[in-house]
Write a protein that holds these residues in place. Structure first.
Motif, mmCIF file in Angstrom:
data_model
loop_
_atom_site.group_PDB
_atom_site.id
_atom_site.type_symbol
_atom_site.label_atom_id
_atom_site.label_comp_id
_atom_site.label_asym_id
_atom_site.label_seq_id
_atom_site.Cartn_x
_atom_site.Cartn_y
_atom_site.Cartn_z
ATOM 1 N N ASN A 71 0.834 -1.205 0.000
ATOM 2 C CA ASN A 71 0.000 0.000 0.000
ATOM 3 C C ASN A 71 0.868 1.254 0.000
ATOM 4 O O ASN A 71 1.479 1.585 1.015
ATOM 5 N N ALA A 72 0.897 1.942 -1.118
ATOM 6 C CA ALA A 72 1.726 3.141 -1.245
ATOM 7 C C ALA A 72 1.050 4.139 -2.164
ATOM 8 O O ALA A 72 0.225 3.781 -3.008
ATOM 9 N N VAL A 73 1.396 5.406 -1.991
ATOM 10 C CA VAL A 73 0.967 6.462 -2.910
ATOM 11 C C VAL A 73 2.209 7.176 -3.412
ATOM 12 O O VAL A 73 3.323 6.935 -2.933
ATOM 13 N N ASP A 74 2.025 8.066 -4.361
ATOM 14 C CA ASP A 74 3.145 8.872 -4.869
ATOM 15 C C ASP A 74 3.447 9.956 -3.839
ATOM 16 O O ASP A 74 2.910 11.065 -3.910
ATOM 17 N N ASN A 75 4.302 9.635 -2.873
ATOM 18 C CA ASN A 75 4.603 10.567 -1.789
ATOM 19 C C ASN A 75 5.061 11.923 -2.310
ATOM 20 O O ASN A 75 4.690 12.976 -1.767
ATOM 21 N N ARG A 76 5.876 11.919 -3.348
ATOM 22 C CA ARG A 76 6.423 13.182 -3.861
ATOM 23 C C ARG A 76 5.331 14.090 -4.401
ATOM 24 O O ARG A 76 5.378 15.306 -4.218
ATOM 25 N N HIS A 77 4.320 13.506 -5.047
ATOM 26 C CA HIS A 77 3.212 14.302 -5.578
ATOM 27 C C HIS A 77 2.527 15.087 -4.465
ATOM 28 O O HIS A 77 2.238 16.283 -4.617
ATOM 29 N N PHE A 78 2.282 14.430 -3.333
ATOM 30 C CA PHE A 78 1.579 15.097 -2.230
ATOM 31 C C PHE A 78 2.509 16.021 -1.449
ATOM 32 O O PHE A 78 2.091 17.100 -1.026
ATOM 33 N N ALA A 105 -10.936 15.873 6.017
ATOM 34 C CA ALA A 105 -11.299 14.460 5.883
ATOM 35 C C ALA A 105 -11.584 14.206 4.412
ATOM 36 O O ALA A 105 -12.017 15.112 3.688
ATOM 37 N N SER A 106 -11.341 12.989 3.967
ATOM 38 C CA SER A 106 -11.571 12.655 2.561
ATOM 39 C C SER A 106 -12.003 11.194 2.477
ATOM 40 O O SER A 106 -11.280 10.300 2.920
ATOM 41 N N ALA A 107 -13.206 10.962 1.912
ATOM 42 C CA ALA A 107 -13.737 9.598 1.882
ATOM 43 C C ALA A 107 -14.943 9.524 0.960
ATOM 44 O O ALA A 107 -15.565 10.544 0.646
ATOM 45 N N LEU A 139 -14.024 16.129 1.990
ATOM 46 C CA LEU A 139 -13.957 15.888 0.548
ATOM 47 C C LEU A 139 -14.627 14.568 0.203
ATOM 48 O O LEU A 139 -14.550 13.608 0.961
ATOM 49 N N GLY A 140 -15.247 14.522 -0.970
ATOM 50 C CA GLY A 140 -15.835 13.279 -1.447
ATOM 51 C C GLY A 140 -17.296 13.432 -1.814
ATOM 52 O O GLY A 140 -17.865 14.522 -1.773
ATOM 53 N N GLN A 168 -10.359 16.259 -7.893
ATOM 54 C CA GLN A 168 -9.462 15.546 -8.796
ATOM 55 C C GLN A 168 -8.084 15.365 -8.166
ATOM 56 O O GLN A 168 -7.619 16.173 -7.370
ATOM 57 N N TYR A 169 -7.408 14.315 -8.586
ATOM 58 C CA TYR A 169 -6.119 13.915 -8.014
ATOM 59 C C TYR A 169 -5.090 15.049 -8.014
ATOM 60 O O TYR A 169 -4.394 15.258 -7.020
ATOM 61 N N ASN A 170 -4.994 15.769 -9.103
ATOM 62 C CA ASN A 170 -3.970 16.813 -9.195
ATOM 63 C C ASN A 170 -4.219 17.957 -8.227
ATOM 64 O O ASN A 170 -3.274 18.678 -7.868
ATOM 65 N N ASP A 171 -5.463 18.133 -7.793
ATOM 66 C CA ASP A 171 -5.784 19.228 -6.872
ATOM 67 C C ASP A 171 -5.752 18.815 -5.407
ATOM 68 O O ASP A 171 -5.733 19.673 -4.521
#
Length: 311
Positions: A71-78, A105-107, A139-140, A168-171
């Motif tokens: 389980n990982a995300v693009d840490n650098r992006h965030f 919160a985001s879900a 968010l959500g 959206q992901y980029n925001d």
């Protein structure tokens, strides 16, 4: 199922990737038996953390053959996106119509995310901290949106809880970067990648013990707090503790980044390679005729289901 059937037919070793934990679903004995028969055909596993490893081991995969890092995300992006938002804070808040101070919160708006109870806890927090300007940005979107809007009104939180919708992901890093802290108190959650995102963004986190990432990512009192998902008073009290102490939030946010740096896409790649090497060293797993027949039946059922959904 089809891939595992292919591995057996071609005498190739297999790796199972899993994010499930023992507690993230009601477990039936017969289902667990069937899983053990199928998983016995795998030579190694790749999971997110310790709770996921324990569950996979309980299903028959040798604990020494289970690698971590799934389980990982693009840490650098965030990380970079959050820092950029902070560097241009005023303009970003105006552009996104965000409060001056807020918990994020985001879900998905579904029952297992425990958002109704989150609103109740936030109402208690607002009573504890009656002079605070801190709001909740949630968010959500999803099936519970109408219920949440009604609950927000019933609890007198119409001005204190903001619902921007799906982002959206980029925001997303902008919303993390301008927040004071992050909260995720699901009733059931195999992992909770939003916690990775928040930690990479440098936020303290308040997470329910029901989340699969809790034992791996959250060090209680160091980078945030762990709570029972149904303990409204404890959730409110921890929110108040974070709200009162900016230095604490800064210290915990820095600790979050240090911890989650170990759970990156690079770690995922390392874990995947480790699992593949273990499976290759151990060779193809033996399978009985009954296990092969069971797996074949599941694979055919999955294929027919997929064809039916496609019309």
């Amino acid at each position: 199922m089809a891939m595992l059937s292919w591995c057996l037919a071609n005498n190739k070793p297999a790796v199972v990737m899993s994010e499930s934990t023992e507690s993230d679903h009601v477990r039936a004995g017969w289902r667990e038996f069937v899983k053990r028969q199928i998983l016995s055909c795998c030579g190694a596993g790749l999971v997110g953390g310790s709770a996921q490893r324990e569950y996979l081991a309980s299903l028959g995969i040798d604990a020494d053959a289970i690698a971590l890092g799934y389980n990982a995300v693009d840490n650098r992006h965030f990380e970079e996106g959050a820092d950029a938002a902070r560097a241009n804070e005023m303009a970003q808040r105006i552009s996104l119509n965000l409060p001056e101070q807020y918990i994020l919160a985001s879900a998905r708006f579904i029952p297992i995310k425990n958002l109704m109870r989150l609103l109740e806890a936030f109402a208690v927090f607002r009573r504890l901290r009656c002079d605070t300007p801190t709001k909740l940005v949630l968010l959500g979107d999803g099936e519970q949106r109408g219920e949440l809007e009604l609950a927000r009104a019933r609890l007198g939180l119409e001005e204190a809880v903001v619902l921007p919708g799906f982002i959206q992901y980029n925001d997303l890093p902008k919303y993390y970067g301008l927040a004071e802290a992050f909260i995720h108190v699901s009733e059931i959650e195999p992992w909770g990648l939003v916690v990775n995102e928040a930690m990479a963004s440098g936020l303290p986190v308040l997470v329910s013990r029901a989340c699969g990432c809790a034992d791996t990512l959250v060090r209680d009192g160091e980078n945030g707090y762990l709570v029972a998902h149904d303990d409204i008073d404890a959730i409110a009290e921890h929110l108040a503790a974070l709200d009162m102490d900016g230095a604490l939030r800064t210290r915990m946010g820095a600790c979050s980044r240090t911890i989650v740096a170990e759970w990156s896409p690079e770690r995922f790649a390392k874990g995947a390679l480790e699992a593949a090497q273990i499976a290759l060293e151990r060779g193809p797993a033996p399978a009985t005729f009954a296990q092969r027949a069971l797996l074949g039946a599941f694979a055919r059922h999955a294929l027919l289901g997929a064809l039916a959904r496609r019309g």
